[in-house]
Design an enzyme around this catalytic site. Sequence first.
Site, PDB file in Angstrom:
ATOM      1  N   ASP A 287      34.718  27.394 -30.017  1.00  0.00           N
ATOM      2  CA  ASP A 287      35.135  26.104 -30.309  1.00  0.00           C
ATOM      3  C   ASP A 287      36.690  25.849 -30.171  1.00  0.00           C
ATOM      4  OD1 ASP A 287      34.191  23.689 -33.001  1.00  0.00           O
ATOM      5  OD2 ASP A 287      35.487  23.220 -31.299  1.00  0.00           O
TER       6      ASP A 287
HETATM    7  C1  GLC Z   1      36.106  20.094 -31.347  1.00  0.00           C
HETATM    8  C2  GLC Z   1      34.695  20.568 -32.162  1.00  0.00           C
HETATM    9  C3  GLC Z   1      33.708  20.641 -31.175  1.00  0.00           C
HETATM   10  C4  GLC Z   1      33.884  20.107 -29.994  1.00  0.00           C
HETATM   11  C5  GLC Z   1      35.281  20.832 -29.436  1.00  0.00           C
HETATM   12  C6  GLC Z   1      35.581  20.182 -27.966  1.00  0.00           C
HETATM   13  O1  GLC Z   1      37.130  20.570 -32.368  1.00  0.00           O
HETATM   14  O2  GLC Z   1      34.655  21.041 -33.318  1.00  0.00           O
HETATM   15  O3  GLC Z   1      32.406  20.247 -31.783  1.00  0.00           O
HETATM   16  O4  GLC Z   1      32.761  20.401 -29.117  1.00  0.00           O
HETATM   17  O5  GLC Z   1      36.241  20.847 -30.084  1.00  0.00           O
HETATM   18  O6  GLC Z   1      35.948  18.854 -28.036  1.00  0.00           O
END
Ligand code: GLC
Length: 735
Positions: A287
Site C-alpha cells: 500500500d
Molecule cells: C491508499 C489506500 C489504498 C489505495 C492506495 C493507492 O492509501 O490505502 O487502498 O489503493 O493508497 O491509492
Amino acid sequence: MRKTTFFVALFLLMSLPAAAVRSGNPTDKEMNRFISNLMMQMTLEEKVGQLCQMPDGYITGPDNSRVSLEPLISEGKIGSLLGVCGVEETRKFQDAAMKSRLKIPLIFGMDVIHGYRTGFPLPLAEAASFDLAAIEMSSRCAAREAAASGLHWTFAPMVDISWDARWGRVMEGAGEDPYYGAKVAAARVKGLQGDNLADTATILSCIKHFGGYGAPMAGKDYNSVDMSLSHFANFYMPPYKAGAEAGAGSFMSAFNDFNNVPCTANSFLLRDLLKNSWGFEGFVVSDWGSVGELINHRYAADTKDAALKAITAGLDMEMSTQCYADNLVDLVKEGKVPMRLVDDAVRRILEQKYRLGLFEDPYRYCNEAREREVVGSAQSREEARHVAERSIVLLKNNHNILPLSPEVKKVALVGALSKSKTDMCGSWTCADIEETVTLYDALTKRGLTVDYNDGYDMENNGISNLSQTLASARDADVVIVAMGERASYTGEMASRGEISISPEQQRLVSELVKTGKPVVVLLMCGRPVIFNEVRDAAPAILCTWWLGSEAGNAICNVLWGEYNPSGKLPMSFPTHGGQIPLNYQYKSTGRPTANGGWCTRYRDITTEPAYPFGYGLSYTTFGYSDPKVEPSATPGTYATVTVDVTNTGKRKGEEVVQLYVRDEVASITRPIKELKGFEKIALEPGETRTVKFPITDEQLGFYDNQLKYRVEKGDFTFMVGIDSQNLKSVPFTLK
Ligand code: GLC
C-alpha cells in the site's frame, strides 16, 4: 556445421527458465518461455525497475516529492504508474517505456473502487443488495470504462471485514460477515477480470488490504491489529482467500501490523499463507508508502533494511516510496538478497503484464474511439441505476406511507445533501461529478413542485430558518428529508469517534414530524450511524447510502414504488457508540446475555443493535414455513435445509432468504450464529417458493488455532429467516 550447432544451442538456451517457472499450466508454456527468455536478457537494474511503481501527481497518502517520470521509465527504472488514466496520458507514458532497452510495457493502476466515470453505489451500499449478479455487473462496468480509458489494473476489491463503524473505510467493503464477504470478493474479481485479462473490457483486480486491516484497535485507521490465528481465519480471512481462489492477479499489503509484524514485511501472510498455502501466482503490491513506513513501525532501521525485510517477506512491487529503487541492486550484489527472490517477484509481475496482452500490444488499451464510446455510456448509466435501486434499504414504513402516491404533487424537500452532486458519489470516487443526478434533480425532473430548504447547516451543526422549513412542510403533500453525514466523513483516514447524527439534525426531523405531514427520511451515509431520535420519530426511513451517478433517479424509483426496495443491512447499526465493535456473530461466553443477571452486558446501555445484520423491509411482506432438514444423496452434502417462502402482501417483491448455523458444542468457542447461506428471490403476490440450502463442510466447519479446517460431529442448529434476529430454527446432528 558450426552455424547449426550455434542455433541449436541458442534454441536450447532460450527455452531454459531463467528462474524457477512457477506455472505448470500447459497453456502458459508460451508465456513461461517468453518471460524466461526476456528475463535472461534483463540486467539486475532492469529487474529492480519492474518492482517499482510511482504516482504521477495522484496522492493518496503522505506526499512523495514528484519526480520527472519519463526519463526513469525510458531507463527501465519504473515498471508501473498509479493514478495515470485516460488514453492520451497513458499513451504518453507508454511511449517512454517503448524507448527503454527491452521495451517492457508499463502497467497502469488506479483506485477504481465503485464505478469509473459512471459512479456506482459505495461498495458497502452494493453489499446491501445481497445481489451477487448486481455486484458483478457493477465491477464489470467499472472495468469496461476503466480499460477503455487506458487502465490495466484497479486496486479493488477492498475485502476487509469490519465490525467497527468508527472506521471510515467500512464504506469500501462488504460489511461484517466473512461468508458473505467471500462471495462478494469472488463476484467482484469475476466482474473485473472476466474470463480473459487480455480482453479490452477487463482489468486486473487487487485483493486488499492483506490482512486484517478492518480490525484496527479503537477503530482508528492504520492502527495495530492483534488477534488469534483462529479468529483471523474464521472472521477475516475468508474474503482474502476467496479472492485468491477466484484468480485475482494481485494483492495489496495492508498498512497495519498483524500480530506484531507489519503486513508489508509479514512472511507468514505473504509467503506462508498467500503464496505457499493458497498457491497464489499473482504479485503483491505494497500500500502507499508502506515499505518505507516499516521505519515508522520501528521494524526497519532505514530504507535499506526496509527493502531487505519486504522483499524477503514476499512483497513484490513497491508503491510510491523508493526503498527498492535505492537499495535492492546493492542488497543483491552484497549477497543479502538472493537473486531468486528478485526473479520470483519480477516473473510474477511480468506474467500479469503478459496476461493483459501488453507484450503483444503495449497500446492495446489506448483507443480514443473506444474511450469516447464506452465511458459514460447509456448502458453504464442504466446499470448504475439498476444497482443503486437494489442497494437501498427500507428501515421503517409506518402506515405504509411508502410508496408515495402518484397523486403527490408538492414536495417539501429538506437538507443540503439532497442537492450535493459531490456527496452523492461518495468517497473513493472516479465519477464525473457534473453528470451526477441528485435527489433534487430527479424530483424536479418528475414534474413535481419542489420547495427546497437547507433546514440544517451541515458545517455549523445548526438548524436554519426553522419557521420557513416548517411552513414549507405544512404546505406540501409530503416532506422528504435528506439526513446524514457528508461523504467525506467516511473513506481513508476518516475514522470518527462519534458516529451519531447530530442532535440538532435529528431535532429538525422531529419538528417536521410534528407538523402532521407524512415525513420520509432518507439516511445518506457511508457507515452505520446512530440516529435514535429519528428512528423513533420518523414514520418512514430509507437508508440510501451514497448511490453514485444515478442516485436521484434510483431514490425516486423506490419512493414511488417503481422498484420495491429489497436491500438488507450488511453491517449491524449500533444503538450506542459504546457497543462498538459490534457484530451479530458474537459468542455465548460463560455468562450469556440472554441469561440476564450475572451476564455479559452493560449497566447503562442496551446490547441490542438499532438494526441487526441482514435487516431490511419491503413494500410487501413475506411468510416463512418452519424449516425442515432433508437427507441428501449428493456426495459431500450432509443434508438440505428447505423452507417455503410466501409473498403475503399485495405487491411483487424480492426477499433475501438467509440461513444461519450454530455449532452447539465444538473444540473451540464458536459464535451463537453465522450466516452460511442466502438466496435472493422475487415473488409475485401470493406466490410461494421452496428455497433449499445444501449443508456441506462450508456450512459446518471452522478453523482451529493451528489453522486446520475442521468439521466436527455433533449437534447443530440451522436457522432461516428475514434477518439475523427473526429466525426459525431446526436441529441437526452430524453423525
Ligand atoms: C491508499 C489506500 C489504498 C489505495 C492506495 C493507492 O492509501 O490505502 O487502498 O489503493 O493508497 O491509492
